[in-house]
Scaffold this motif. Structure first.
Motif, PDB file in Angstrom:
ATOM      1  N   TRP A  46       0.798  -1.255   0.020  1.00  0.00           N
ATOM      2  CA  TRP A  46       0.080   0.147   0.074  1.00  0.00           C
ATOM      3  C   TRP A  46       0.893   1.307  -0.129  1.00  0.00           C
ATOM      4  CZ3 TRP A  46      -5.069   0.233   2.774  1.00  0.00           C
ATOM      5  CH2 TRP A  46      -6.132  -0.939   2.553  1.00  0.00           C
ATOM      6  N   PHE A  47       2.022   1.070   0.491  1.00  0.00           N
ATOM      7  CA  PHE A  47       2.714   2.504   0.539  1.00  0.00           C
ATOM      8  C   PHE A  47       3.535   2.973  -0.711  1.00  0.00           C
ATOM      9  CE2 PHE A  47       3.456   2.076   5.444  1.00  0.00           C
ATOM     10  CZ  PHE A  47       3.018   3.494   5.619  1.00  0.00           C
ATOM     11  N   LYS A  48       3.635   1.822  -1.643  1.00  0.00           N
ATOM     12  CA  LYS A  48       4.061   1.790  -2.948  1.00  0.00           C
ATOM     13  C   LYS A  48       5.677   2.234  -2.861  1.00  0.00           C
ATOM     14  CE  LYS A  48       0.290   0.699  -4.671  1.00  0.00           C
ATOM     15  NZ  LYS A  48       0.126  -0.763  -5.066  1.00  0.00           N
ATOM     16  N   SER A  49       6.170   1.655  -1.960  1.00  0.00           N
ATOM     17  CA  SER A  49       7.604   1.914  -1.940  1.00  0.00           C
ATOM     18  C   SER A  49       8.496   0.722  -1.414  1.00  0.00           C
ATOM     19  CB  SER A  49       8.077   3.077  -0.711  1.00  0.00           C
ATOM     20  OG  SER A  49       7.501   2.677   0.557  1.00  0.00           O
ATOM     21  N   GLY A  50       9.908   0.722  -1.687  1.00  0.00           N
ATOM     22  CA  GLY A  50      10.628  -0.298  -1.163  1.00  0.00           C
ATOM     23  C   GLY A  50      11.060  -1.099  -2.096  1.00  0.00           C
ATOM     24  N   THR A 239      -0.829   4.663   1.957  1.00  0.00           N
ATOM     25  CA  THR A 239      -0.715   4.480   3.740  1.00  0.00           C
ATOM     26  C   THR A 239      -0.423   3.191   3.942  1.00  0.00           C
ATOM     27  OG1 THR A 239      -1.486   5.086   5.509  1.00  0.00           O
ATOM     28  CG2 THR A 239      -3.216   4.355   4.135  1.00  0.00           C
ATOM     29  N   GLY A 240      -0.286   2.687   5.363  1.00  0.00           N
ATOM     30  CA  GLY A 240      -0.021   1.372   5.597  1.00  0.00           C
ATOM     31  C   GLY A 240      -1.027   0.855   6.916  1.00  0.00           C
ATOM     32  N   ASN A 281       2.735   8.247   2.180  1.00  0.00           N
ATOM     33  CA  ASN A 281       3.478   8.459   1.308  1.00  0.00           C
ATOM     34  C   ASN A 281       2.662   9.486   0.310  1.00  0.00           C
ATOM     35  OD1 ASN A 281       5.267   8.589  -1.106  1.00  0.00           O
ATOM     36  ND2 ASN A 281       5.248   6.369  -1.564  1.00  0.00           N
ATOM     37  N   THR A 282       3.363  10.632   0.410  1.00  0.00           N
ATOM     38  CA  THR A 282       2.679  11.819  -0.297  1.00  0.00           C
ATOM     39  C   THR A 282       2.981  11.686  -1.828  1.00  0.00           C
ATOM     40  OG1 THR A 282       4.655  13.349  -0.189  1.00  0.00           O
ATOM     41  CG2 THR A 282       2.644  13.234   1.726  1.00  0.00           C
ATOM     42  N   GLY A 283       3.715  10.636  -2.302  1.00  0.00           N
ATOM     43  CA  GLY A 283       4.004  10.722  -3.713  1.00  0.00           C
ATOM     44  C   GLY A 283       5.230  10.293  -3.993  1.00  0.00           C
ATOM     45  N   SER A 287      10.853   4.217   1.536  1.00  0.00           N
ATOM     46  CA  SER A 287      10.723   3.388   2.534  1.00  0.00           C
ATOM     47  C   SER A 287      11.276   4.082   3.958  1.00  0.00           C
ATOM     48  CB  SER A 287      10.792   1.953   2.628  1.00  0.00           C
ATOM     49  OG  SER A 287       9.920   1.228   1.690  1.00  0.00           O
ATOM     50  N   SER A 288      12.572   4.342   3.417  1.00  0.00           N
ATOM     51  CA  SER A 288      13.402   4.921   4.467  1.00  0.00           C
ATOM     52  C   SER A 288      12.859   6.255   5.077  1.00  0.00           C
ATOM     53  CB  SER A 288      14.842   5.147   4.081  1.00  0.00           C
ATOM     54  OG  SER A 288      15.682   5.902   4.986  1.00  0.00           O
TER      55      SER A 288
END
Length: 319
Positions: A46-50, A239-240, A281-283, A287-288
Motif C-alpha cells: 500500500w505504501f508503494k515504496s521499497g 498508507t499502511g 506516502n505523499t508521492g 521506505s526510509s
C-alpha cells in the motif's frame, strides 16, 4: 517459469536483520506457479515504496507451495505477502523468498454450525461478505481490516472491539521445508497484535467460528464499519494502516497528536492530518523516509508524553 540452480549461497538472515547473501540461482522441479527473480515489491504494498524480493513465488495451489518449499534450502528466509497493507518493505529489498497467495487461496465455504472455512489469501471484505450471505454473525469486524486471512491469523488482526483470537478455530500452515500442519487457536498463544506462529510459516487456510445471524442485520453492521473507516481514516492515500499499537489504556493517535506530530513531514512521508496514527506516502517517499518519520514520532511521543510507542506495521528487508 524461470529456472536456475538451487538456492545454495549459505544461510540467509531473517528479513529485517540486516544484509544477507542473495541466492545465486534456483532450479525448482515440478513447480506450476510463477517464480520471479529480483521482483519489485513496491507495487504490491500500500505504501508503494521499497525494494525487490530476491525471489517472489506465486504458487498455483497448496500442493504447489508444498513442493516449492520442500526444495528451498534450510535457513533461507521465507515471508508471506498478503495485500501489503500493514507493511514497510525497506529500500534494500527482502532477502530469500517472498510467497504471494493468489486466487487459488481465496476460496470460502461454510462448514457446519456457523464455521466459515477461509483461504489464506481471502481479504477481510470477502470473508465478511461471505459470512453475511451465509447468515454467520460475529465476523463483521473483518470488514474493517485491510488485509488477508493469512495476515489476520499471524498478527491477531482486530478492529472495532474484536480480534481474530475471538473467532479462530484452527488454521492450516505450511512450514519452511514444506511440512503441512493444522494448528488449533490455542497453540498460537495470541496477545495484542501478536502470535506464536513460527517464522516463515505460511497460513494457507483457517476456520472462523461465528453464530447464526440475520443477513440484513449483519450487512447493516458492516456498512456502519465501512462508513466509520471512510470518515476517520485516510483510505484514499498511499498508507499502511495503523502505524503503532495502542499502549495499555491509551490511544496511539491521541499521544501522537498531543506530541504535536499531526501533519509532520520527512522527505516524501507525512503523518496524516486526518488520523495521526497513519503515515502517508505523499508521492515520492522512500521506505526510509516513512520508517524514519515513524521513529521521529516515537521519539517525540516518548519525550513529551512519557510513552514509548511500539510499531504495529511490520518492517522487513535490508535498510
Amino acid at each position: 517459469m524461470q529456472h536456475g540452480d538451487r538456492i545454495a549461497s549459505g544461510v540467509c538472515q531473517a528479513p529485517g536483520s540486516g544484509e544477507a547473501p542473495a541466492p545465486d540461482s534456483f532450479i525448482p522441479q515440478n513447480i506450476r506457479g510463477k517464480l520471479t527473480r529480483n521482483a519489485s515489491l513496491a507495487k504490491l504494498v500500500w505504501f508503494k515504496s521499497g525494494g525487490a524480493a530476491d525471489w517472489l513465488f506465486e504458487p498455483a495451489d497448496r500442493e504447489d507451495l508444498i513442493a516449492f518449499l520442500e526444495q528451498v534450502q534450510p535457513g533461507t528466509p521465507v515471508m508471506a505477502l498478503g495485500l501489503g497493507s500493514n507493511l514497510i518493505i525497506r529500500d534494500g529489498g527482502v532477502p530469500g523468498v517472498v510467497i504471494r497467495l493468489g486466487k487459488a487461496f481465496a476460496e470460502l465455504h461454510e462448514n457446519t454450525e456457523s464455521v466459515l472455512h477461509c483461504g489464506g489469501g481471502a481479504s477481510g471484505i470477502l470473508v465478511s461478505s461471505k459470512a453475511r450471505d451465509a447468515g454467520i454473525a460475529g465476523l463483521e469486524f473483518l470488514r474493517g481490516i485491510p488485509g488477508t486471512v493469512g495476515g489476520f491469523v499471524r498478527m491477531n488482526g482486530g478492529a472495532y472491539g474484536r480480534e481474530v483470537a475471538d473467532i479462530l478455530v484452527d488454521c492450516d500452515v505450511i512450514l519452511p521445508g514444506g511440512d503441512f500442519v493444522t494448528l488449533p487457536a490455542g497453540d498460537l498463544q495470541y496477545s495484542y497484535r501478536h502470535s506464536a506462529l513460527p517464522e516463515g510459516a505460511v497460513v494457507v487456510s483457517a476456520r472462523f467460528q461465528g453464530q447464526p445471524g440475520d443477513p440484513a442485520v449483519i450487512g447493516a453492521e458492516m456498512d456502519k464499519i465501512a462508513q466509520a473507516r471512510e470518515e476517520s481514516q485516510p483510505l484514499r492515500t498511499k498508507t499502511g494502516g495503523s502505524t503503532f499499537k495502542n499502549p495499555p489504556g491509551e490511544k496511539a493517535w491521541a499521544l501522537i497528536d498531543a506530541a504535536g506530530c499531526r501533519g509532520l513531514t520527512l522527505g516524501g512521508a507525512q503523518v496524516s492530518e486526518k488520523h495521526t496514527n497513519f503515515l502517508i506516502n505523499t508521492g515520492d517517499a522512500t521506505s526510509s523516509d516513512i520508517e524514519e518519520l515513524g521513529e521521529e514520532v516515537r521519539r517525540r511521543v516518548a519525550e513529551s508524553q512519557g510513552v514509548t510507542l511500539e510499531w504495529e506495521i511490520k518492517r522487513v528487508g535490508r535498510p
